[in-house]
Enzyme design. Structure first.
Site, PDB file in Angstrom:
ATOM      1  N   ASP A   1       0.845  -1.203   0.000  1.00  0.00           N
ATOM      2  CA  ASP A   1       0.000   0.000   0.000  1.00  0.00           C
ATOM      3  C   ASP A   1       0.880   1.252   0.000  1.00  0.00           C
ATOM      4  O   ASP A   1       0.609   2.217  -0.710  1.00  0.00           O
ATOM      5  CB  ASP A   1      -0.917  -0.009   1.238  1.00  0.00           C
ATOM      6  CG  ASP A   1      -1.640  -1.337   1.385  1.00  0.00           C
ATOM      7  OD1 ASP A   1      -2.732  -1.475   0.830  1.00  0.00           O
ATOM      8  OD2 ASP A   1      -1.094  -2.252   2.027  1.00  0.00           O
TER       9      ASP A   1
ATOM     10  N   HIS B   1      -4.373  -3.524   5.965  1.00  0.00           N
ATOM     11  CA  HIS B   1      -4.129  -3.802   4.542  1.00  0.00           C
ATOM     12  C   HIS B   1      -5.459  -4.216   3.922  1.00  0.00           C
ATOM     13  O   HIS B   1      -5.811  -5.387   3.875  1.00  0.00           O
ATOM     14  CB  HIS B   1      -3.091  -4.908   4.351  1.00  0.00           C
ATOM     15  CG  HIS B   1      -3.070  -5.394   2.929  1.00  0.00           C
ATOM     16  ND1 HIS B   1      -2.683  -4.586   1.885  1.00  0.00           N
ATOM     17  CD2 HIS B   1      -3.424  -6.569   2.375  1.00  0.00           C
ATOM     18  CE1 HIS B   1      -2.804  -5.258   0.744  1.00  0.00           C
ATOM     19  NE2 HIS B   1      -3.262  -6.465   1.017  1.00  0.00           N
TER      20      HIS B   1
HETATM   21  P1  NAX Z   1      -1.423 -18.453  -4.138  1.00  0.00           P
HETATM   22  O1  NAX Z   1      -2.788 -19.011  -3.993  1.00  0.00           O
HETATM   23  O2  NAX Z   1      -0.770 -18.417  -5.482  1.00  0.00           O
HETATM   24  O3  NAX Z   1      -0.425 -19.243  -3.166  1.00  0.00           O
HETATM   25  C1  NAX Z   1      -0.723 -19.516  -1.851  1.00  0.00           C
HETATM   26  C2  NAX Z   1       0.098 -20.705  -1.431  1.00  0.00           C
HETATM   27  O4  NAX Z   1      -0.098 -20.916  -0.037  1.00  0.00           O
HETATM   28  C3  NAX Z   1      -0.304 -22.004  -2.135  1.00  0.00           C
HETATM   29  O5  NAX Z   1       0.848 -22.667  -2.620  1.00  0.00           O
HETATM   30  C4  NAX Z   1      -0.985 -22.787  -1.018  1.00  0.00           C
HETATM   31  O6  NAX Z   1      -0.860 -24.196  -1.183  1.00  0.00           O
HETATM   32  C5  NAX Z   1      -0.224 -22.282   0.194  1.00  0.00           C
HETATM   33  N1  NAX Z   1      -0.875 -22.551   1.470  1.00  0.00           N
HETATM   34  C6  NAX Z   1      -2.194 -22.587   1.760  1.00  0.00           C
HETATM   35  N2  NAX Z   1      -2.386 -22.931   3.039  1.00  0.00           N
HETATM   36  C7  NAX Z   1      -1.157 -23.084   3.581  1.00  0.00           C
HETATM   37  C8  NAX Z   1      -0.699 -23.451   4.866  1.00  0.00           C
HETATM   38  N3  NAX Z   1      -1.550 -23.755   5.857  1.00  0.00           N
HETATM   39  N4  NAX Z   1       0.632 -23.517   5.077  1.00  0.00           N
HETATM   40  C9  NAX Z   1       1.507 -23.268   4.090  1.00  0.00           C
HETATM   41  N5  NAX Z   1       1.121 -22.937   2.838  1.00  0.00           N
HETATM   42  C10 NAX Z   1      -0.189 -22.852   2.598  1.00  0.00           C
HETATM   43  O7  NAX Z   1      -1.497 -17.013  -3.480  1.00  0.00           O
HETATM   44  P2  NAX Z   1      -0.508 -15.757  -3.660  1.00  0.00           P
HETATM   45  O8  NAX Z   1      -0.930 -14.975  -4.830  1.00  0.00           O
HETATM   46  O9  NAX Z   1       0.893 -16.226  -3.585  1.00  0.00           O
HETATM   47  O10 NAX Z   1      -0.910 -14.894  -2.390  1.00  0.00           O
HETATM   48  C11 NAX Z   1      -0.619 -15.351  -1.066  1.00  0.00           C
HETATM   49  C12 NAX Z   1      -1.345 -14.519  -0.043  1.00  0.00           C
HETATM   50  O11 NAX Z   1      -0.902 -13.173  -0.088  1.00  0.00           O
HETATM   51  C13 NAX Z   1      -2.861 -14.461  -0.225  1.00  0.00           C
HETATM   52  O12 NAX Z   1      -3.468 -14.623   1.049  1.00  0.00           O
HETATM   53  C14 NAX Z   1      -3.076 -13.064  -0.733  1.00  0.00           C
HETATM   54  O13 NAX Z   1      -4.377 -12.604  -0.433  1.00  0.00           O
HETATM   55  C15 NAX Z   1      -2.020 -12.310   0.003  1.00  0.00           C
HETATM   56  N6  NAX Z   1      -1.641 -10.991  -0.494  1.00  0.00           N
HETATM   57  C16 NAX Z   1      -1.309 -10.038   0.422  1.00  0.00           C
HETATM   58  C17 NAX Z   1      -0.868  -8.768   0.057  1.00  0.00           C
HETATM   59  C18 NAX Z   1      -0.484  -7.752   1.098  1.00  0.00           C
HETATM   60  O14 NAX Z   1      -0.166  -6.623   0.701  1.00  0.00           O
HETATM   61  N7  NAX Z   1      -0.476  -8.030   2.388  1.00  0.00           N
HETATM   62  C19 NAX Z   1      -0.800  -8.381  -1.368  1.00  0.00           C
HETATM   63  C20 NAX Z   1      -0.748  -9.541  -2.290  1.00  0.00           C
HETATM   64  C21 NAX Z   1      -1.587 -10.719  -1.924  1.00  0.00           C
HETATM   65  O15 NAX Z   1      -2.898 -10.515  -2.370  1.00  0.00           O
END
Ligand code: NAX
Length: 326
Positions: free
Chosen positions: A159, A187
Site C-alpha cells: 500500500d 491492509h
Molecule cells: P497463491 O494461492 O498463489 O499461493 C498460496 C500458497 O499458499 C499455495 O501454494 C498454497 O498451497 C499455500 N498454502 C495454503 N495454506 C497453507 C498453509 N496452511 N501452510 C503453508 N502454505 C499454505 O497465493 P498468492 O498470490 O501467492 O498470495 C498469497 C497470499 O498473499 C494471499 O493470502 C493473498 O491474499 C495475500 N496478499 C497479500 C498482500 C499484502 O499486501 N499483504 C498483497 C498480495 C496478496 O494478495
C-alpha cells in the site's frame, strides 16, 4: 564469510513465492554479502510444485544460497529461523463468507504462531503477507506468548509503495524524491494513505498538489482498490509487486532505513490512540534491527475519521477470531 541466516517462506508454491524466493536467494532482502538457507513450507499436495521451484533455484546457482529445506510441517519450516515470511493463506473461494475465511486462516495462523513460539530463533522477525494480513499477524502473535510481540508484523508496504507511485505520477517527480509518506491501518481498501506531511525536495506535497478532492475521490480509492484493479486487468492478484514489498519491508527492518520513514503493520503500543496490540499500519523508522513508531504527527478531523474506519474494521476482525485464541 557471515554465517547463513535462516529464512522461512510459507506458501512457497504460490504466485508470490515464485517472485519472492529468487530475490531472497539473490541477496535483495538481507544483503549481497549475507548467505541464506531457505526453509519452505506448503501444504502436502503442493510439495511437488515446491520441488519444481527448488529445481529452478538450483539452476540459478545463486552464490548466497546455502541450502533449501522443503516441508509440510511448520515445526520443521520454522526451526531456528531468523526471518519468517508467512505468505501462504487460505484464499476466499466462491460463496465463502468472511467469517469462514477468518476461521480457515485462524486455524492456519494459530498453528504457525505456536510453531514459531516453539522452534524459531527468539529474535525471529515475522512478516505476515497472507490475507487478512493484519489479523493473521495478530493471531500468530497471540499464539506465540514466549516471543516478543514486536517480532510480529503485517505487510502494509505494498500500500505504501502504491501510494508513492501515485504521488510520483501526480507530481511528475521521481519516487525516490518523496519522503514522509505513510499509510495508517489495515491492509484493505480502508487503509488511509496520508501525504499531509510528505515532502519532495523539501516542498510539502499537500501544498504542491493542493487538491483535497483529488485526495478523497481519486488518490485514496486508487490506492485502496489497486489490488482489485490488478485482478481485473491480469486475472490474477498482485504477485511480483507483493513480493517486492515483502523484500522492502524485511530489508528495511533488518538493515535500517537511514532515518527515513516507511510503513509497517505492527502491534500498537497505544500510539495515536490505537488500542494496544491492534496490528496497525504506522509510520516507522528502523535502526539496528528494531522499528520504532514515529510519534507526534497531528491527526486532523479528516484523518481521524479515516483512521477510525480502518480501526473499526480491524477490531471487528479481531472480535471475529477471539474464540480461536482462548
Ligand atoms: P497463491 O494461492 O498463489 O499461493 C498460496 C500458497 O499458499 C499455495 O501454494 C498454497 O498451497 C499455500 N498454502 C495454503 N495454506 C497453507 C498453509 N496452511 N501452510 C503453508 N502454505 C499454505 O497465493 P498468492 O498470490 O501467492 O498470495 C498469497 C497470499 O498473499 C494471499 O493470502 C493473498 O491474499 C495475500 N496478499 C497479500 C498482500 C499484502 O499486501 N499483504 C498483497 C498480495 C496478496 O494478495
Amino acid at each position: 564469510a557471515k554465517p547463513a541466516m535462516r529464512v522461512a517462506v510459507t506458501g512457497a508454491a504460490g504466485q508470490i513465492g515464485y517472485s519472492l524466493l529468487f530475490r531472497i536467494a539473490n541477496g535483495d532482502m538481507l544483503g549481497k554479502d549475507q548467505p541464506v538457507i531457505l526453509q519452505l513450507l506448503d501444504i502436502t499436495p503442493a510439495l511437488p510444485a515446491v520441488k519444481g521451484v527448488v529445481m529452478e533455484l538450483e539452476d540459478c546457482a545463486f552464490p548466497l544460497l546455502q541450502d533449501v529445506v522443503i516441508t509440510d510441517d511448520p515445526k520443521v519450516a520454522f526451526k531456528d529461523v531468523d526471518v519468517a515470511l508467512l505468505v501462504g493463506a487460505r484464499p476466499r473461494s466462491k460463496g465463502m463468507e468472511r467469517k469462514d475465511l477468518l476461521e480457515a486462516n485462524g486455524a492456519i495462523f494459530t498453528v504457525q504462531g505456536a510453531a514459531l513460539n516453539e522452534v524459531a530463533s527468539r529474535n525471529v522477525k515475522v512478516l505476515v503477507v497472507g490475507n487478512p494480513a493484519n489479523t493473521n499477524a495478530y493471531i500468530a502473535m497471540k499464539s506465540a506468548p514466549n516471543l516478543p510481540k514486536e517480532n510480529f508484523t503485517a505487510m502494509l508496504r505494498l500500500d505504501h509503495n502504491r501510494a508513492l507511485s501515485q504521488i510520483a505520477a501526480k507530481t511528475g517527480k521521481p519516487v525516490a524524491s518523496i519522503e514522509n509518506l505513510f499509510v495508517w491501518g489495515n491492509h484493505s481498501p480502508t487503509m488511509y494513505a496520508d501525504y499531509r506531511f510528505a515532502t519532495i525536495d523539501g516542498q510539502n506535497v499537500k501544498a504542491l498538489i493542493n487538491d483535497e478532492v483529488w485526495n478523497s475521490d481519486v488518490f485514496l480509492p486508487t490506492v485502496g482498490k489497486r489490488g482489485a484493479a490488478i485482478i481485473e486487468a491480469r486475472g490474477l492478484s498482485s504477485a511480483a509487486s507483493a513480493a517486492n514489498a515483502a523484500i522492502d519491508h524485511v530489508r528495511d527492518w533488518v538493515l535500517g532505513t537511514n532515518g527515513k520513514i516507511v510503513t509497517m503493520g505492527v502491534p500498537s503500543d497505544g500510539s495515536y490512540g490505537i488500542p494496544q496490540d491492534v496490528m496497525f499500519g504506522f509510520p516507522v523508522k528502523c535502526e539496528n534491527g528494531k522499528y520504532t513508531i514515529v510519534q507526534g504527527y497531528e491527526i486532523d478531523a479528516f484523518s481521524q475519521e479515516r483512521i477510525n474506519i480502518t480501526l473499526k474494521e480491524l477490531e471487528d476482525e479481531k472480535a471475529g477470531v477471539a474464540h480461536l485464541l482462548g
